[in-house]
Scaffold this active site. Structure first.
Site, PDB file in Angstrom:
ATOM      1  N   GLU A   1     -31.974  18.371  11.335  1.00  0.00           N
ATOM      2  CA  GLU A   1     -31.575  19.114  10.141  1.00  0.00           C
ATOM      3  C   GLU A   1     -31.760  20.598  10.424  1.00  0.00           C
ATOM      4  O   GLU A   1     -32.677  20.981  11.156  1.00  0.00           O
ATOM      5  CB  GLU A   1     -32.433  18.688   8.946  1.00  0.00           C
ATOM      6  CG  GLU A   1     -32.343  17.192   8.633  1.00  0.00           C
ATOM      7  CD  GLU A   1     -33.528  16.661   7.845  1.00  0.00           C
ATOM      8  OE1 GLU A   1     -33.528  15.457   7.545  1.00  0.00           O
ATOM      9  OE2 GLU A   1     -34.461  17.453   7.543  1.00  0.00           O
TER      10      GLU A   1
ATOM     11  N   CYS B   1     -27.025   4.078   8.378  1.00  0.00           N
ATOM     12  CA  CYS B   1     -26.285   4.370   7.154  1.00  0.00           C
ATOM     13  C   CYS B   1     -24.795   4.115   7.391  1.00  0.00           C
ATOM     14  O   CYS B   1     -24.341   3.925   8.525  1.00  0.00           O
ATOM     15  CB  CYS B   1     -26.519   5.816   6.717  1.00  0.00           C
ATOM     16  SG  CYS B   1     -25.782   7.039   7.821  1.00  0.00           S
TER      17      CYS B   1
ATOM     18  N   GLU C   1     -28.465   8.019  15.366  1.00  0.00           N
ATOM     19  CA  GLU C   1     -27.499   7.237  16.141  1.00  0.00           C
ATOM     20  C   GLU C   1     -26.471   8.153  16.802  1.00  0.00           C
ATOM     21  O   GLU C   1     -26.100   7.943  17.963  1.00  0.00           O
ATOM     22  CB  GLU C   1     -26.792   6.224  15.235  1.00  0.00           C
ATOM     23  CG  GLU C   1     -27.726   5.168  14.659  1.00  0.00           C
ATOM     24  CD  GLU C   1     -28.325   5.555  13.311  1.00  0.00           C
ATOM     25  OE1 GLU C   1     -28.655   4.644  12.541  1.00  0.00           O
ATOM     26  OE2 GLU C   1     -28.461   6.772  13.025  1.00  0.00           O
TER      27      GLU C   1
END
Length: 294
Positions: free
Chosen positions: A91, A129, A104
């Site tokens: 991030e 996700c 991933e």
């Protein structure tokens, strides 16, 4: 040993610590294990491949950069060559949330940018996700990719992404991790040539907008990232993120970046310059150049 690994390393089983210690001794441990190293670790610990990958996940997660969420995700992509590639989420403070890198994506890009031809499996410490499931469907391993999660049986990507939409629906034959060379001439200094070489490897069948980024560190090390498009568009990974993934995994930090070069076409339908320069400036890099592919 890089300081980020110390806490996770201390929690590993003694026999795994002993086997890993010489590998992790280098501050710039490359966050990958060769097939020979994997075999050595299996012999030293008695673990099979799946159990070993799970045991190593805390080291991959230790590479995460999560100043917003403080939620560290680690992934290990297993290449057909036998090499295992670490990945972790990232991030970026001062940028936008859209610049975020998922674990991933990190592990897969690490493998791809290291020259791996295809993946057999990916091991993750949290369920992927939807964004990442779609990203993985762009790979040349397709829906056969095996996904390993703690406490669950391994399943193929097709089980996590039923009724999948992907590149085949758009009649795309060349997939992510297939060898590609778009043939642009390498010109300029070493950093510019690295950015152009990265653009030549781009996977961009949807926009036809090749791009690559090269980052030069203060010690002269160069990290390059290639653009990776996705059939669903939004899971596309920009070239800067590819370069930042490698920089982070190889033990470097954002203040180590002294110069960056973006290579792209001036008349491409999609332009990376604004997003690339804004994110780099948020990370403290202000020496940013652009070379045009011709």
């Amino acid at each position: 040993m890089h300081p980020r690994f110390q806490t996770a390393f201390a929690q590993l089983a003694d026999n795994l610590q002993s086997a890993l210690e010489p590998i992790l001794a280098d501050k710039y441990f490359p966050a990958l294990l060769t097939g020979e190293q994997v075999s050595s670790l299996k012999s030293a610990t008695g673990l099979d491949e799946d159990a070993l990958a799970f045991a190593l996940l805390p080291l991959a997660a230790a590479c995460a950069r999560t100043p917003l969420s403080n939620f560290n995700v680690g992934a290990i992509a297993r290449g057909v060559s036998g090499t295992w590639y670490f990945g972790a989420n990232m991030e970026f403070i001062g940028a936008t949330m859209q610049q975020t890198v998922h674990a991933e994506q990190s592990a897969i890009s690490h493998a791809w940018l290291s020259g791996e031809k295809a993946l057999e499996a990916i091991t993750v410490n949290y369920t992927p996700c939807g964004h990442c499931r779609q990203f993985m469907n762009e790979l040349n391993s397709g829906l056969d990719l095996r996904i390993h999660l703690p406490g669950r049986e391994a399943h193929a990507l097709r089980d996590y992404l039923p009724d999948a939409f992907g590149p085949k629906d758009l009649e795309i034959k060349t997939l992510l991790m297939d060898e590609q060379d778009h043939g642009y001439a390498l010109t300029g200094d070493a950093l510019s040539q690295a950015a152009i070489a990265a653009a030549n490897r781009s996977h961009m069948p949807y926009s036809k907008s090749p791009s690559g980024v090269a980052l030069e560190c203060k010690d002269g090390r160069i990290f390059s990232g290639s653009y990776a498009e996705n059939a669903a568009f939004n899971p596309t990974l920009p070239p800067l993120q590819g370069a930042l993934i490698l920089l982070n995994l190889k033990g470097y930090d954002y203040p180590d970046i002294q110069r960056a070069v973006l290579a792209e076409k001036a008349d491409a339908p999609l332009i990376q310059w604004d997003a690339t320069s804004a994110t780099l400036k948020a990370l403290g890099c202000h020496s940013i150049d652009r070379v045009l592919l011709a």
